[in-house]
Write a protein that holds these residues in place. Structure first.
Motif, short mmCIF file in Angstrom:
data_model
loop_
_atom_site.label_atom_id
_atom_site.label_comp_id
_atom_site.label_asym_id
_atom_site.label_seq_id
_atom_site.Cartn_x
_atom_site.Cartn_y
_atom_site.Cartn_z
N VAL A 8 0.87 -1.17 0.00
CA VAL A 8 0.00 0.00 0.00
C VAL A 8 0.91 1.22 0.00
N LEU A 12 -3.26 9.03 1.65
CA LEU A 12 -4.51 8.57 2.23
C LEU A 12 -5.53 9.70 2.12
N LEU A 25 0.99 6.67 3.03
CA LEU A 25 1.23 5.30 3.48
C LEU A 25 2.28 4.62 2.61
N PRO A 64 -3.97 3.21 -1.72
CA PRO A 64 -4.81 2.88 -0.56
C PRO A 64 -6.31 2.93 -0.89
#
Length: 88
Positions: A8, A12, A25, A64
């Motif tokens: 990932v 975000l 992330l 993500p």
């Protein structure tokens, strides 16, 4: 490791502005984390400094957002009218 066995990597955020946009992330590399660290670091640096995640490669497969689907009322398992919970 993510359910689809891909890392990932990315910012975000979502389209509804429910999440902060200043979170990046880089996780879920499984046992390949040491080998992928240099390119992951370059990608994260480009995301943070240039607000661009395509300078190195197309990383849309690692986004993500692939786990950020809105929940529906039909999630989980049920027998008759009794909820048995979600199956992962």
């Amino acid at each position: 490791c993510a359910p689809d066995a891909l890392p990932v990597i990315g910012r975000l955020d979502d389209d509804d502005d429910d999440l902060p946009t200043n979170v990046v992330l880089a996780t879920g590399h499984n046992c390949w984390g040491i080998l992928w660290a240099p390119i992951t670091g370059k990608i994260v640096a480009d995301i943070i400094l240039k607000n661009d995640n395509s300078a190195v490669a197309d990383i849309s497969a690692f986004s993500p957002k692939r786990f950020m689907q809105k929940a529906s009322n039909k999630r989980g398992r049920a027998k008759d009218d009794y909820s048995l919970g979600e199956q992962w």
